[in-house]
Design a protein around this motif. Sequence first.
Motif, short mmCIF file in Angstrom:
data_model
loop_
_atom_site.label_atom_id
_atom_site.label_comp_id
_atom_site.label_asym_id
_atom_site.label_seq_id
_atom_site.Cartn_x
_atom_site.Cartn_y
_atom_site.Cartn_z
N UNK A 179 116.56 -16.11 53.64
CA UNK A 179 115.84 -17.34 53.95
C UNK A 179 114.62 -17.10 54.81
N UNK A 180 114.72 -16.15 55.73
CA UNK A 180 113.56 -15.80 56.57
C UNK A 180 112.48 -15.13 55.73
N UNK A 181 112.89 -14.38 54.70
CA UNK A 181 111.91 -13.76 53.81
C UNK A 181 111.11 -14.83 53.08
N UNK A 182 111.80 -15.82 52.52
CA UNK A 182 111.11 -16.90 51.81
C UNK A 182 110.20 -17.68 52.75
N UNK A 183 110.69 -17.98 53.94
CA UNK A 183 109.89 -18.74 54.90
C UNK A 183 108.62 -17.99 55.29
N UNK A 184 108.75 -16.69 55.56
CA UNK A 184 107.58 -15.92 55.97
C UNK A 184 106.59 -15.76 54.82
N UNK A 185 107.11 -15.62 53.59
CA UNK A 185 106.22 -15.51 52.42
C UNK A 185 105.41 -16.79 52.23
N UNK A 186 106.04 -17.93 52.42
CA UNK A 186 105.33 -19.20 52.27
C UNK A 186 104.26 -19.38 53.36
N UNK A 187 104.57 -18.94 54.55
CA UNK A 187 103.59 -19.00 55.63
C UNK A 187 102.40 -18.09 55.33
N UNK A 188 102.69 -16.92 54.76
CA UNK A 188 101.61 -15.99 54.41
C UNK A 188 100.71 -16.59 53.34
N UNK A 189 101.32 -17.26 52.37
CA UNK A 189 100.53 -17.92 51.33
C UNK A 189 99.60 -18.97 51.95
N UNK A 190 100.11 -19.73 52.89
CA UNK A 190 99.29 -20.73 53.58
C UNK A 190 98.13 -20.06 54.31
N UNK A 191 98.41 -18.90 54.89
CA UNK A 191 97.39 -18.18 55.64
C UNK A 191 96.20 -17.83 54.75
N UNK A 192 96.47 -17.37 53.53
CA UNK A 192 95.39 -16.95 52.64
C UNK A 192 94.76 -18.13 51.90
N UNK A 193 95.52 -19.18 51.67
CA UNK A 193 94.96 -20.31 50.93
C UNK A 193 94.06 -21.18 51.80
N UNK A 194 94.41 -21.37 53.04
CA UNK A 194 93.61 -22.18 53.96
C UNK A 194 93.66 -21.50 55.33
N UNK A 195 92.89 -20.46 55.49
CA UNK A 195 92.98 -19.64 56.71
C UNK A 195 92.44 -20.32 57.95
N UNK A 196 93.14 -21.35 58.39
CA UNK A 196 92.82 -22.02 59.64
C UNK A 196 94.10 -22.02 60.48
N UNK A 197 93.95 -21.94 61.78
CA UNK A 197 95.13 -21.84 62.62
C UNK A 197 95.84 -20.52 62.39
N UNK A 198 95.04 -19.46 62.22
CA UNK A 198 95.58 -18.15 61.90
C UNK A 198 96.62 -17.69 62.90
N UNK A 199 96.33 -17.84 64.18
CA UNK A 199 97.25 -17.33 65.20
C UNK A 199 98.62 -17.98 65.10
N UNK A 200 98.65 -19.29 64.89
CA UNK A 200 99.94 -19.98 64.82
C UNK A 200 100.73 -19.54 63.59
N UNK A 201 100.05 -19.29 62.48
CA UNK A 201 100.74 -18.84 61.28
C UNK A 201 101.29 -17.42 61.46
N UNK A 202 100.48 -16.54 62.04
CA UNK A 202 100.94 -15.18 62.28
C UNK A 202 102.12 -15.17 63.25
#
Length: 208
Positions: A21-44
């Motif tokens: 479940x943590x793998x899926x959650x982190x993958x989705x966050x990474x996708x958000x990072x590349x699709x709309x790279x705003x709030x980078x620090x909070x996503x990382x």
Amino acid sequence: MFDSIFPQNREFIRGLSRIAGRLTASARLLQRLFEAPHGLDSLVDAIRDASREAEVAAHDVDLRLDKALLPPIDREDVHRLARQLQAAVDVVAAVAERARAFHIENERARVPAREMSAVIVRTAVAIESAVARAEKAPREVMEWCAKVRECEAEGEAIYQTAMEALFDGTPDALEVVKWKDLYDTLARALEQCRHTASALESIALKHG
């Protein structure tokens, strides 16, 4: 599958599912990072949190293995799967850390990075689905693992095209170094997911 061998296997499946479940959650966050790279620090930071949670869950699985009077199937199989899952989360986190180091939020993320991150999400969902079915449905485990391999092949094709484009013409050297590193790490995330699927397949074949 596992439940037919020892009733206690269910608690190990729950532990493995937490990591998946943590793998899926982190993958989705990474996708958000590349699709709309705003709030980078909070996503990382959120991806890093998921990585730490996966590490804790993997450690918990190991502790339960040590305390189990009757080992669930094969101790080494469960340990290997837990660590492969955790490693997959760690590589996703490594991609995110590179994005932060390279200041991706200050420029437009390249299309291949977005495409590969989307493939990683589908791969993570397939792995999580396989783990959830590992208790009683070995055939479904194999089917989901086949999807992981298909995703890796798709990601590899995107990677090859991206690398050709990256070195086309007279590109800026710094841009080449930066994006090659990111593409390589994205590809490594898919490769690690495939290793995880192999661990799942091994268990399914042994105990199906």
